[in-house]
Design a protein around this motif. Structure first.
Motif, PDB file in Angstrom:
ATOM      1  N   ILE A 277      18.808  50.762 -13.163  1.00  0.00           N
ATOM      2  CA  ILE A 277      18.510  49.409 -13.652  1.00  0.00           C
ATOM      3  C   ILE A 277      17.882  49.473 -15.035  1.00  0.00           C
ATOM      4  O   ILE A 277      18.219  48.684 -15.939  1.00  0.00           O
ATOM      5  N   GLN A 278      16.963  50.452 -15.221  1.00  0.00           N
ATOM      6  CA  GLN A 278      16.338  50.600 -16.529  1.00  0.00           C
ATOM      7  C   GLN A 278      17.351  51.008 -17.582  1.00  0.00           C
ATOM      8  O   GLN A 278      17.318  50.525 -18.728  1.00  0.00           O
ATOM      9  N   GLN A 279      18.269  51.915 -17.189  1.00  0.00           N
ATOM     10  CA  GLN A 279      19.314  52.318 -18.128  1.00  0.00           C
ATOM     11  C   GLN A 279      20.205  51.132 -18.490  1.00  0.00           C
ATOM     12  O   GLN A 279      20.575  50.958 -19.659  1.00  0.00           O
ATOM     13  N   ASP A 280      20.552  50.343 -17.463  1.00  0.00           N
ATOM     14  CA  ASP A 280      21.346  49.141 -17.755  1.00  0.00           C
ATOM     15  C   ASP A 280      20.585  48.192 -18.670  1.00  0.00           C
ATOM     16  O   ASP A 280      21.165  47.606 -19.601  1.00  0.00           O
ATOM     17  N   ALA A 281      19.265  48.061 -18.403  1.00  0.00           N
ATOM     18  CA  ALA A 281      18.462  47.195 -19.270  1.00  0.00           C
ATOM     19  C   ALA A 281      18.398  47.744 -20.690  1.00  0.00           C
ATOM     20  O   ALA A 281      18.522  46.995 -21.670  1.00  0.00           O
ATOM     21  N   ASP A 282      18.213  49.087 -20.800  1.00  0.00           N
ATOM     22  CA  ASP A 282      18.182  49.689 -22.135  1.00  0.00           C
ATOM     23  C   ASP A 282      19.532  49.534 -22.831  1.00  0.00           C
ATOM     24  O   ASP A 282      19.593  49.250 -24.041  1.00  0.00           O
ATOM     25  N   ARG A 283      20.602  49.729 -22.047  1.00  0.00           N
ATOM     26  CA  ARG A 283      21.935  49.570 -22.638  1.00  0.00           C
ATOM     27  C   ARG A 283      22.133  48.136 -23.123  1.00  0.00           C
ATOM     28  O   ARG A 283      22.671  47.902 -24.218  1.00  0.00           O
ATOM     29  N   ALA A 284      21.693  47.193 -22.288  1.00  0.00           N
ATOM     30  CA  ALA A 284      21.805  45.792 -22.710  1.00  0.00           C
ATOM     31  C   ALA A 284      20.958  45.524 -23.952  1.00  0.00           C
ATOM     32  O   ALA A 284      21.383  44.800 -24.869  1.00  0.00           O
TER      33      ALA A 284
ATOM     34  N   GLU B 188      22.786  47.100 -26.863  1.00  0.00           N
ATOM     35  CA  GLU B 188      23.944  46.279 -27.217  1.00  0.00           C
ATOM     36  C   GLU B 188      23.499  44.998 -27.910  1.00  0.00           C
ATOM     37  O   GLU B 188      24.138  44.563 -28.876  1.00  0.00           O
ATOM     38  N   ARG B 189      22.401  44.416 -27.399  1.00  0.00           N
ATOM     39  CA  ARG B 189      21.901  43.203 -28.053  1.00  0.00           C
ATOM     40  C   ARG B 189      21.438  43.496 -29.472  1.00  0.00           C
ATOM     41  O   ARG B 189      21.697  42.716 -30.398  1.00  0.00           O
ATOM     42  N   ARG B 190      20.757  44.648 -29.632  1.00  0.00           N
ATOM     43  CA  ARG B 190      20.337  45.022 -30.979  1.00  0.00           C
ATOM     44  C   ARG B 190      21.542  45.295 -31.870  1.00  0.00           C
ATOM     45  O   ARG B 190      21.548  44.921 -33.059  1.00  0.00           O
ATOM     46  N   ALA B 191      22.564  45.978 -31.297  1.00  0.00           N
ATOM     47  CA  ALA B 191      23.769  46.253 -32.093  1.00  0.00           C
ATOM     48  C   ALA B 191      24.436  44.955 -32.519  1.00  0.00           C
ATOM     49  O   ALA B 191      24.879  44.802 -33.666  1.00  0.00           O
ATOM     50  N   VAL B 192      24.497  44.009 -31.562  1.00  0.00           N
ATOM     51  CA  VAL B 192      25.088  42.711 -31.904  1.00  0.00           C
ATOM     52  C   VAL B 192      24.250  42.013 -32.971  1.00  0.00           C
ATOM     53  O   VAL B 192      24.785  41.411 -33.922  1.00  0.00           O
ATOM     54  N   ALA B 193      22.915  42.115 -32.824  1.00  0.00           N
ATOM     55  CA  ALA B 193      22.039  41.493 -33.830  1.00  0.00           C
ATOM     56  C   ALA B 193      22.227  42.142 -35.195  1.00  0.00           C
ATOM     57  O   ALA B 193      22.303  41.461 -36.223  1.00  0.00           O
ATOM     58  N   VAL B 194      22.334  43.499 -35.208  1.00  0.00           N
ATOM     59  CA  VAL B 194      22.551  44.203 -36.480  1.00  0.00           C
ATOM     60  C   VAL B 194      23.894  43.804 -37.074  1.00  0.00           C
ATOM     61  O   VAL B 194      24.023  43.585 -38.296  1.00  0.00           O
ATOM     62  N   GLU B 195      24.917  43.725 -36.208  1.00  0.00           N
ATOM     63  CA  GLU B 195      26.235  43.327 -36.702  1.00  0.00           C
ATOM     64  C   GLU B 195      26.197  41.913 -37.269  1.00  0.00           C
ATOM     65  O   GLU B 195      26.787  41.636 -38.326  1.00  0.00           O
ATOM     66  N   ARG B 196      25.482  41.042 -36.592  1.00  0.00           N
ATOM     67  CA  ARG B 196      25.378  39.677 -37.098  1.00  0.00           C
ATOM     68  C   ARG B 196      24.598  39.638 -38.403  1.00  0.00           C
ATOM     69  O   ARG B 196      24.967  38.906 -39.328  1.00  0.00           O
ATOM     70  N   GLU B 197      23.525  40.432 -38.467  1.00  0.00           N
ATOM     71  CA  GLU B 197      22.759  40.484 -39.720  1.00  0.00           C
ATOM     72  C   GLU B 197      23.615  41.043 -40.850  1.00  0.00           C
ATOM     73  O   GLU B 197      23.548  40.561 -41.986  1.00  0.00           O
ATOM     74  N   ARG B 198      24.429  42.077 -40.519  1.00  0.00           N
ATOM     75  CA  ARG B 198      25.311  42.630 -41.545  1.00  0.00           C
ATOM     76  C   ARG B 198      26.326  41.584 -42.006  1.00  0.00           C
ATOM     77  O   ARG B 198      26.595  41.438 -43.209  1.00  0.00           O
ATOM     78  N   ALA B 199      26.886  40.838 -41.026  1.00  0.00           N
ATOM     79  CA  ALA B 199      27.829  39.788 -41.396  1.00  0.00           C
ATOM     80  C   ALA B 199      27.155  38.724 -42.250  1.00  0.00           C
ATOM     81  O   ALA B 199      27.727  38.238 -43.234  1.00  0.00           O
ATOM     82  N   ILE B 200      25.921  38.372 -41.868  1.00  0.00           N
ATOM     83  CA  ILE B 200      25.184  37.385 -42.668  1.00  0.00           C
ATOM     84  C   ILE B 200      24.920  37.913 -44.067  1.00  0.00           C
ATOM     85  O   ILE B 200      25.079  37.191 -45.068  1.00  0.00           O
ATOM     86  N   ALA B 201      24.518  39.226 -44.153  1.00  0.00           N
ATOM     87  CA  ALA B 201      24.262  39.816 -45.472  1.00  0.00           C
ATOM     88  C   ALA B 201      25.540  39.851 -46.300  1.00  0.00           C
ATOM     89  O   ALA B 201      25.520  39.579 -47.513  1.00  0.00           O
ATOM     90  N   GLU B 202      26.666  40.214 -45.649  1.00  0.00           N
ATOM     91  CA  GLU B 202      27.934  40.215 -46.377  1.00  0.00           C
ATOM     92  C   GLU B 202      28.297  38.814 -46.848  1.00  0.00           C
ATOM     93  O   GLU B 202      28.783  38.642 -47.981  1.00  0.00           O
TER      94      GLU B 202
END
Length: 332
Positions: free
Chosen positions: A189-196, A199-213
């Motif tokens: 469960i902790q691994q799933d939470a960490d993975r989530a 993934e949420r951070r990756a999505v946030a970084v991707e969104r920030e990168r898209a916003i920066a672009e």
């Protein structure tokens, strides 16, 4: 427990509808049935009260699985006494004629019988089942085995007892084992939470990168527009300068042409004036050439008088006057 009332050596019994009363007097059955109400004498009466309602028996016992792990089984058995006469004959349901209280503990005997029988069948199932399987499928297996075992137990119908339902609430291991078993699940469960989280951070970084672009693209487009604006302003300034220069050239040409025309007009006027002056001078000289000396002297005196300063008074001495008169006499 039945209600018993005393009246002058007699007793009156009143039972509930869920209690089956058996009244013997001198060895003969006098009253038999649920919810009875009658008078009797305590010295000659033998009373039995058998409950016929459904009763819940909660039991908890420990068992050992096939891999030698202790587990706690919590279950509930619902039963009722279907044959009160048989139960009263096999168990001591007799009550005190004066108080109505049971002389023995028949329900405890029934509880012991049911508990030991159910525990025997549950232990038989769990002893052949590993711990992990017992925790997953053990509840259903134990419930079915207890229900089948109680239904096949010959002592129960011989005692007038009928099992209505069997429920197994839980099968729990020891606290240390339970914590150990929970650890892998918690880790997953902790691994799933960490993975989530990742993934949420990756999505946030991707969104920030898209916003920066997008912001960078907006800045680039804005710079391009500013560059075009500067170029347009320069072109407008050059066009304005060219038009201003052209206008200045036109004005200069017009001014030069006007100056030339004015110069030509002035030259033409000067020439005409000079010619007129020359003609007048020539005519003046021609007239003076034809005039006599006295006229010329008079004209010269007049012109001289015009150019002399204003004379308020004139004093002539006799010498000057005499000399002037002599010159005039000689001329005449």
């Amino acid at each position: 427990m039945a209600d018993i009332t005393r009246r002058a050596g007699w007793r009156h019994l009143r039972s509930a509808p869920t209690a089956h009363i058996r009244h013997h007097r001198r060895g003969r059955l006098v009253h038999d049935g649920p919810g009875l109400s009658f008078w009797y004498r305590s010295l000659t009466a033998a009373l039995s009260e058998v409950p016929v309602d459904d009763r819940e028996l909660t039991m908890s016992f420990h068992a050992r699985t096939a891999d030698f792990q202790d587990v706690a089984v919590q279950s509930t058995v619902t039963y009722r006494i279907s044959d009160p006469a048989t139960a009263a004959a096999r168990l001591d349901f007799s009550v005190d004629p004066d108080t109505g209280a049971w002389r023995g503990a028949p329900l405890e005997q029934i509880s012991t019988l049911l508990t030991e029988t159910a525990q025997q069948h549950a232990l038989d199932v769990l002893a052949r089942t590993p711990l992990s399987e017992s925790l997953v499928d053990g509840v259903a297996a134990v419930r079915e085995r207890i229900a089948a075992g109680l239904a096949a137990e010959p002592r129960l119908p011989a005692t007038g007892i009928e099992v209505v339902a069997v429920r197994v609430v839980a099968i729990r291991p020891e606290p240390e084992v339970e914590r150990a078993l929970r650890t892998p699940a918690r880790e997953r469960i902790q691994q799933d939470a960490d993975r989530a989280t990742y993934e949420r951070r990756a999505v946030a970084v991707e969104r920030e990168r898209a916003i920066a672009e997008n912001e960078l693209a907006s800045k680039i487009e804005l710079a391009r527009q500013e560059e075009r604006l500067v170029e347009q302003r320069g072109a407008n300034a050059r066009r304005e300068a060219e038009e201003s220069a052209a206008a200045d050239a036109v004005r200069a040409q017009a001014e030069a042409a006007r100056t030339v025309r004015l110069a030509r007009a002035e030259a033409e006027a000067a020439r005409e004036v000079g010619e007129a002056r020359a003609q007048a001078q020539a005519a003046w000289l021609r007239v003076h050439g034809e005039a006599d000396a006295a006229t010329l002297h008079a004209l010269a005196a007049g012109r001289l008088a015009e150019n002399l300063p204003r004379i308020e008074s004139l004093t002539l001495s006799p010498d000057a006057l005499s000399g002037l008169l002599d010159r005039l006499a000689r001329r005449s």
